[in-house]
Enzyme design. Structure first.
Site: not given
Ligand code: NAD
Length: 498
Positions: A181, A290, A391
């Site tokens: 997803k 990230c 962050e």
């Molecule tokens: P997010 O957690 O809001 O969303 C990430 C994904 O999770 C999306 O596909 C979203 O639709 C899904 N999601 C959200 N709520 C959900 C739920 N209740 N159930 C199932 N899926 C759900 O994160 P974001 O704001 O889209 O992305 C940014 C974040 O990602 C930052 O905190 C960043 O640091 C992190 N990130 C981490 C890495 C790593 O490898 N450590 C890499 C890239 C981004």
């Protein structure tokens, strides 16, 4: 599959080898962050679509040819997908830029590099060997690694195809089937990739993509009884919540979460390189990574000179149209994130940090419509401030002064996150001592933001659980089965074990 419907491109989900519309019939607009206008319609999947995809993946795992295929043959298909990604890299890059505003030049390069994940794990597929144990019983005991079954991958919007592939390539090489997803804002490349999955020859149901909001379609994927593993990349809050859902059914999970990574510059560093590394670390990808080096820890002796050089270098960076070859910093990927970044600028100012650069929308015409924020530098930051602890996920750098290496270590480690750290010095003994003490999954010395399919990546503390990339990356998607074959003539006493 993409269907041009007048102005907007209507996307379809890919389930069980078929292109399908969302069962609820609803769509989400995908907005181009440069124009701030919608360009595509993403299917708004729901629990029914999630169930269909998980069942397709489960059937492909248990009954389909994938499970019975020799790992070498699976490797051939995975490798073929890599070659198709390389062949279509420019097209995929164009789509990625429309979805999230990353620089076209960078995406063309990154997507070619994504192919390497498929080559690397295709090569590993038939090199997963078992172990014969030095058993103390009259028995031959050996163990082998087996796939888990249906793996769910949920990924964010900042590097959609790369983060997709970090999960998909090892999971498939290990013999699992997948339901992915992507983020609701950036689903187009994952769906385009499914055309290449078909062409590569994956049997139906082995790779599936459902799209939509996390709560509506992501969560039912995680809680589905047939799901065996969750691979999640995203925010720490969502990751922790999904981990608790996975734990209810004792499902395995790997989490790649947020960071507040320190970039530490000592006075003996090559300052030209350090400036470039710090700029790349926080303003590359408009700070939306990230691993962003969002805390700059500067040795007092070099503080003023470094801030001057850094400011001059950053001021010269061209902010604008991500498709323009000369642009170095593009827009923020979506409106919500744009507002969040500007909120954090206000928070930092209210906390008493000194704004030395940026902090607002750029004024030139090219940035008039999109979600742009100037690269922003704060000095006078203390590690207790929210701007140093939370962050931002945007182009905002916080500068903190230190005097001694011990103090730098204490500040760097005083964070709930532990994803990455950078050290800039000419003294290799100091660099190695720092690398020993820093609580981070990746430590870069005189470089920053390097990742490779060969080298494990993941977080300490609340930055995550598990590792992606390298041989460790495939272990996340395998489980061990021990097999015992008796060599005894007779079973002596069935009531005594040991
Ligand atoms: P997010 O957690 O809001 O969303 C990430 C994904 O999770 C999306 O596909 C979203 O639709 C899904 N999601 C959200 N709520 C959900 C739920 N209740 N159930 C199932 N899926 C759900 O994160 P974001 O704001 O889209 O992305 C940014 C974040 O990602 C930052 O905190 C960043 O640091 C992190 N990130 C981490 C890495 C790593 O490898 N450590 C890499 C890239 C981004």
């Amino acid at each position: 599959m993409m269907v041009e419907t007048g102005e907007l491109t209507k996307l379809q989900m890919y389930i069980g080898g078929e292109w399908v519309a969302p069962s609820g019939g609803e769509y989400i607009e995908s907005v181009d962050p440069f124009t701030a206008k919608p360009w595509a319609l993403v299917p708004r999947g729901n629990a029914q679509d999630a169930d269909r995809a998980i069942r397709a993946a489960d059937a492909a795992f248990r009954d389909g040819p994938w499970g019975r295929m020799h790992p070498s043959d699976r490797g051939v298909i995975i490798h073929r997908l890599g070659t198709l990604i390389e062949k279509h890299a420019d097209e995929l890059a164009e789509i990625e830029v429309r979805d999230n505003g990353r620089l076209l030049a960078e995406m063309r390069h990154q997507i070619r590099y994504v192919a390497k994940w498929y080559y690397y794990y295709a090569g590993l597929a038939d090199k997963i060997e078992g172990v014969v144990h030095p058993c103390d019983k009259p028995a031959l005991s050996f163990s082998r690694s087996e796939p888990l079954g249906v793996c769910v991958g949920i990924v964010p919007w900042n590097a959609p195809l790369l983060l997709f592939s970090l999960k998909a390539a090892p999971a498939l090489a290990a013999g699992n089937t997948l339901v992915m997803k992507p983020a609701e804002h950036t689903s187009a490349t994952a769906l385009k990739l499914m055309e290449l999955v078909e062409e590569a020859g994956f049997p139906p149901g082995v790779v599936n993509v459902v799209t939509g909001y996390g709560k509506e379609v992501g969560e039912p994927l995680v809680t589905h009884p047939l799901t065996r593993h969750l691979g999640f990349t995203g925010s720490t809050a969502t990751g922790a919540y999904l981990y608790s859902l996975a734990a209810k059914d004792v499902k395995r999970a790997s989490l790649e979460l947020g960071g507040k990574s320190p970039n530490i510059v000592f006075s003996d560093a090559n300052l030209d390189n350090a400036v470039r590394g710090v700029v790349g670390g926080i303003f590359g990808a408009t700070g939306q990574t990230c691993i962003a080096g969002s805390r700059l820890l500067l040795h007092r002796k070099v503080h003023d000179e470094f801030v001057d050089r850094l400011t001059a270098f950053t001021k010269a960076a061209r902010v604008g149209d991500p498709r323009n070859e000369r642009t170095q910093i593009g827009p923020i990927a979506n409106q919500m994130q744009y507002e969040r970044v500007l909120d954090y600028v206000r928070i930092a100012q209210n906390e008493g940090a000194d704004l030395v650069l940026g902090g607002k929308r750029p004024e030139h015409d090219e940035c008039a419509r999109g979600f742009f924020v100037e690269p922003t530098i704060f000095t006078g930051v203390h590690n207790e401030m929210r701007i140093a602890r939370e962050e931002v996920f945007g182009p905002v750098l916080s500068t903190i002064v230190f005097d001694e290496p011990e103090e730098a270590i204490a500040i760097a480690n005083d964070s709930e996150f532990g994803l990455a750290a950078g050290v800039w010095t000419s003294d290799m003994k100091l660099a190695l001592r720092m690398s020993d003490r820093l609580q981070a999954g990746s430590v870069w010395i005189n470089t920053y933001r390097d990742i490779s399919y060969t080298t494990p990546f993941g977080g300490y503390k609340q930055s995550g659980i598990g590792r992606e990339n390298g041989i460790e990356g495939i272990r996340e998607y395998l489980q061990t089965k021990a097999v015992w074959i008796s060599t005894a003539e007779e079973i002596a006493n069935p009531f005594v074990i040991g």
